[in-house]
Motif scaffolding. Structure first.
Motif, PDB file in Angstrom:
ATOM      1  N   SER A 157      27.602  14.945 -14.895  1.00 28.19           N
ATOM      2  CA  SER A 157      27.470  15.124 -13.362  1.00 28.19           C
ATOM      3  C   SER A 157      26.318  14.684 -12.907  1.00 28.19           C
ATOM      4  CB  SER A 157      27.997  16.373 -12.734  1.00 28.19           C
ATOM      5  OG  SER A 157      29.341  16.443 -13.498  1.00 28.19           O
ATOM      6  N   LEU A 158      26.154  14.135 -11.888  1.00 25.61           N
ATOM      7  CA  LEU A 158      24.973  13.873 -10.761  1.00 25.61           C
ATOM      8  C   LEU A 158      25.456  14.087  -9.316  1.00 25.61           C
ATOM      9  CD1 LEU A 158      23.217  10.508 -12.281  1.00 25.61           C
ATOM     10  CD2 LEU A 158      22.372  12.874 -11.999  1.00 25.61           C
ATOM     11  N   ARG A 159      24.573  14.388  -8.575  1.00 25.48           N
ATOM     12  CA  ARG A 159      24.789  14.539  -7.060  1.00 25.48           C
ATOM     13  C   ARG A 159      23.852  13.598  -6.400  1.00 25.48           C
ATOM     14  NH1 ARG A 159      24.522  19.502  -2.722  1.00 25.48           N
ATOM     15  NH2 ARG A 159      22.450  19.183  -2.825  1.00 25.48           N
ATOM     16  N   LEU A 160      24.225  12.575  -5.690  1.00 23.75           N
ATOM     17  CA  LEU A 160      23.322  11.877  -4.791  1.00 23.75           C
ATOM     18  C   LEU A 160      23.044  12.186  -3.408  1.00 23.75           C
ATOM     19  CD1 LEU A 160      24.665   8.278  -5.993  1.00 23.75           C
ATOM     20  CD2 LEU A 160      22.982   9.592  -7.035  1.00 23.75           C
ATOM     21  N   SER A 161      21.998  12.180  -3.113  1.00 23.17           N
ATOM     22  CA  SER A 161      21.826  12.564  -1.469  1.00 23.17           C
ATOM     23  C   SER A 161      21.630  11.401  -0.746  1.00 23.17           C
ATOM     24  CB  SER A 161      21.044  13.457  -1.435  1.00 23.17           C
ATOM     25  OG  SER A 161      21.291  14.723  -1.999  1.00 23.17           O
ATOM     26  N   CYS A 162      21.889  11.275   0.600  1.00 20.67           N
ATOM     27  CA  CYS A 162      21.388  10.195   1.502  1.00 20.67           C
ATOM     28  C   CYS A 162      20.964  10.857   2.981  1.00 20.67           C
ATOM     29  CB  CYS A 162      22.651   9.330   2.029  1.00 20.67           C
ATOM     30  SG  CYS A 162      22.404   8.089   3.147  1.00 20.67           S
ATOM     31  N   ALA A 163      19.811  10.940   3.188  1.00 16.67           N
ATOM     32  CA  ALA A 163      19.059  11.501   4.408  1.00 16.67           C
ATOM     33  C   ALA A 163      19.006  10.353   5.294  1.00 16.67           C
ATOM     34  CB  ALA A 163      17.847  12.021   4.068  1.00 16.67           C
ATOM     35  N   ALA A 164      19.781  10.602   6.479  1.00 19.35           N
ATOM     36  CA  ALA A 164      19.829   9.857   7.675  1.00 19.35           C
ATOM     37  C   ALA A 164      18.706  10.210   8.680  1.00 19.35           C
ATOM     38  CB  ALA A 164      21.193   9.625   8.105  1.00 19.35           C
ATOM     39  N   SER A 165      18.289   9.305   9.462  1.00 22.81           N
ATOM     40  CA  SER A 165      17.423   9.606  10.574  1.00 22.81           C
ATOM     41  C   SER A 165      17.824   8.402  11.583  1.00 22.81           C
ATOM     42  CB  SER A 165      16.111   9.420  10.312  1.00 22.81           C
ATOM     43  OG  SER A 165      15.557   8.174   9.835  1.00 22.81           O
ATOM     44  N   GLY A 166      17.631   8.825  12.853  1.00 19.61           N
ATOM     45  CA  GLY A 166      17.944   7.768  14.012  1.00 19.61           C
ATOM     46  C   GLY A 166      19.005   8.365  14.476  1.00 19.61           C
ATOM     47  N   ARG A 167      19.650   7.623  15.481  1.00 11.98           N
ATOM     48  CA  ARG A 167      20.913   7.854  16.234  1.00 11.98           C
ATOM     49  C   ARG A 167      22.261   7.439  15.469  1.00 11.98           C
ATOM     50  NH1 ARG A 167      20.074   6.166  22.429  1.00 11.98           N
ATOM     51  NH2 ARG A 167      21.208   7.740  22.623  1.00 11.98           N
ATOM     52  N   ILE A 168      22.412   8.303  14.446  1.00 15.33           N
ATOM     53  CA  ILE A 168      23.647   7.870  13.660  1.00 15.33           C
ATOM     54  C   ILE A 168      24.699   8.987  13.512  1.00 15.33           C
ATOM     55  CG2 ILE A 168      22.433   9.046  11.627  1.00 15.33           C
ATOM     56  CD1 ILE A 168      23.213   6.619   9.929  1.00 15.33           C
ATOM     57  N   PHE A 169      24.203  10.052  13.748  1.00 21.61           N
ATOM     58  CA  PHE A 169      25.366  11.171  13.248  1.00 21.61           C
ATOM     59  C   PHE A 169      26.265  11.194  14.537  1.00 21.61           C
ATOM     60  CE2 PHE A 169      22.930  12.099   9.986  1.00 21.61           C
ATOM     61  CZ  PHE A 169      23.427  12.887   9.206  1.00 21.61           C
ATOM     62  N   GLY A 170      27.387  11.341  14.455  1.00 20.58           N
ATOM     63  CA  GLY A 170      28.536  11.317  15.138  1.00 20.58           C
ATOM     64  C   GLY A 170      29.006   9.919  15.867  1.00 20.58           C
ATOM     65  N   THR A 171      28.263   9.067  15.176  1.00 19.87           N
ATOM     66  CA  THR A 171      28.253   7.737  15.502  1.00 19.87           C
ATOM     67  C   THR A 171      29.006   6.843  14.645  1.00 19.87           C
ATOM     68  OG1 THR A 171      26.543   7.850  17.189  1.00 19.87           O
ATOM     69  CG2 THR A 171      27.331   5.460  16.646  1.00 19.87           C
ATOM     70  N   TYR A 172      28.472   6.940  13.456  1.00 21.80           N
ATOM     71  CA  TYR A 172      28.660   5.935  12.354  1.00 21.80           C
ATOM     72  C   TYR A 172      29.502   6.943  11.151  1.00 21.80           C
ATOM     73  CZ  TYR A 172      25.486   2.391  14.275  1.00 21.80           C
ATOM     74  OH  TYR A 172      24.991   1.703  15.267  1.00 21.80           O
ATOM     75  N   VAL A 173      30.338   6.087  10.392  1.00 22.88           N
ATOM     76  CA  VAL A 173      31.060   6.646   9.238  1.00 22.88           C
ATOM     77  C   VAL A 173      29.802   6.136   8.160  1.00 22.88           C
ATOM     78  CG1 VAL A 173      32.577   5.944   7.418  1.00 22.88           C
ATOM     79  CG2 VAL A 173      33.182   5.992  10.002  1.00 22.88           C
ATOM     80  N   MET A 174      29.764   7.025   7.479  1.00 27.15           N
ATOM     81  CA  MET A 174      28.831   7.105   6.183  1.00 27.15           C
ATOM     82  C   MET A 174      29.582   6.639   4.923  1.00 27.15           C
ATOM     83  SD  MET A 174      25.998   7.778   7.667  1.00 27.15           S
ATOM     84  CE  MET A 174      25.002   7.773   6.193  1.00 27.15           C
ATOM     85  N   GLY A 175      29.323   5.628   4.236  1.00 30.09           N
ATOM     86  CA  GLY A 175      29.739   5.162   3.092  1.00 30.09           C
ATOM     87  C   GLY A 175      28.825   5.293   2.073  1.00 30.09           C
ATOM     88  N   TRP A 176      29.374   5.128   0.724  1.00 31.37           N
ATOM     89  CA  TRP A 176      28.832   4.856  -0.498  1.00 31.37           C
ATOM     90  C   TRP A 176      29.304   3.457  -1.180  1.00 31.37           C
ATOM     91  CZ3 TRP A 176      24.355   7.216  -2.187  1.00 31.37           C
ATOM     92  CH2 TRP A 176      24.227   8.584  -1.561  1.00 31.37           C
ATOM     93  N   PHE A 177      28.469   2.712  -1.684  1.00 33.02           N
ATOM     94  CA  PHE A 177      28.849   1.529  -2.512  1.00 33.02           C
ATOM     95  C   PHE A 177      28.024   1.518  -3.765  1.00 33.02           C
ATOM     96  CE2 PHE A 177      31.245  -1.018   0.435  1.00 33.02           C
ATOM     97  CZ  PHE A 177      31.042  -0.265   1.884  1.00 33.02           C
ATOM     98  N   ARG A 178      28.424   0.533  -4.861  1.00 36.64           N
ATOM     99  CA  ARG A 178      27.646   0.649  -5.942  1.00 36.64           C
ATOM    100  C   ARG A 178      27.763  -1.032  -6.332  1.00 36.64           C
ATOM    101  NH1 ARG A 178      31.336   4.024 -10.118  1.00 36.64           N
ATOM    102  NH2 ARG A 178      33.061   2.433 -10.076  1.00 36.64           N
ATOM    103  N   GLN A 179      26.538  -1.292  -6.886  1.00 36.79           N
ATOM    104  CA  GLN A 179      26.540  -2.623  -7.721  1.00 36.79           C
ATOM    105  C   GLN A 179      25.823  -2.741  -8.857  1.00 36.79           C
ATOM    106  OE1 GLN A 179      24.155  -5.084  -4.973  1.00 36.79           O
ATOM    107  NE2 GLN A 179      25.511  -6.967  -5.963  1.00 36.79           N
ATOM    108  N   ALA A 180      26.755  -3.015  -9.933  1.00 35.38           N
ATOM    109  CA  ALA A 180      26.140  -3.166 -11.236  1.00 35.38           C
ATOM    110  C   ALA A 180      25.636  -4.610 -11.608  1.00 35.38           C
ATOM    111  CB  ALA A 180      27.326  -2.941 -12.313  1.00 35.38           C
ATOM    112  N   PRO A 181      24.795  -4.597 -12.522  1.00 34.90           N
ATOM    113  CA  PRO A 181      24.170  -5.944 -12.707  1.00 34.90           C
ATOM    114  C   PRO A 181      25.305  -7.071 -12.819  1.00 34.90           C
ATOM    115  CG  PRO A 181      23.208  -4.376 -14.057  1.00 34.90           C
ATOM    116  CD  PRO A 181      24.255  -3.819 -13.346  1.00 34.90           C
ATOM    117  N   GLY A 182      25.155  -8.212 -12.400  1.00 35.53           N
ATOM    118  CA  GLY A 182      26.033  -9.472 -12.403  1.00 35.53           C
ATOM    119  C   GLY A 182      27.505  -9.142 -11.788  1.00 35.53           C
TER     120      GLY A 182
END
Length: 121
Positions: free
Chosen positions: A17-42
């Motif tokens: 297991s692993l836990r990733l974190s995403c710290a956000a700053s700026g006018r984002i909370f309550g406004t945007y959806v937060m998503g996770w994406f990934r990209q493998a080589p190629g």
């Protein structure tokens, strides 16, 4: 100015297991959806999951459903991606993003720099 900073990536054995974190700053909370994406080589960048700031609605890709969980801690302006039962095919650079309620990367306006996840078999 919106900034997203991911952390928590690393090397883990398959089944771990692993836990990733995403710290956000700026006018984002309550406004945007937060998503996770990934990209493998190629490979193209793919949707992993998303969460709404306004509620507890979440959305997951079929490939991670039941293994990954997205949560958020509004007081810390942070979103988490808990990844369990990791498989070698989960290895990729994982990106945090802010945008609309969508599985398409083109609907996300802001992106973090990415964090590497490596899964050994």
């Amino acid at each position: 100015q919106v900034q997203l900073v991911e952390s928590g990536g690393g090397l883990v054995q398959a089944g771990g297991s692993l836990r990733l974190s995403c710290a956000a700053s700026g006018r984002i909370f309550g406004t945007y959806v937060m998503g996770w994406f990934r990209q493998a080589p190629g490979k193209e960048r793919e949707f992993v999951g998303a969460i709404k700031w306004s509620g507890t609605s979440t959305l997951y890709a079929d490939s991670v459903k039941g293994r990954f969980t997205i949560s958020r801690y509004n007081a810390k302006n942070t979103v988490y991606l808990q990844m369990n039962s990791l498989k070698p095919e989960d290895a990729a650079v994982y990106y945090c993003a802010a945008g609309g309620w969508s599985t398409s990367s083109s609907d996300y306006n802001y992106w973090g720099q990415g964090t590497q996840v490596t899964v050994s078999s």
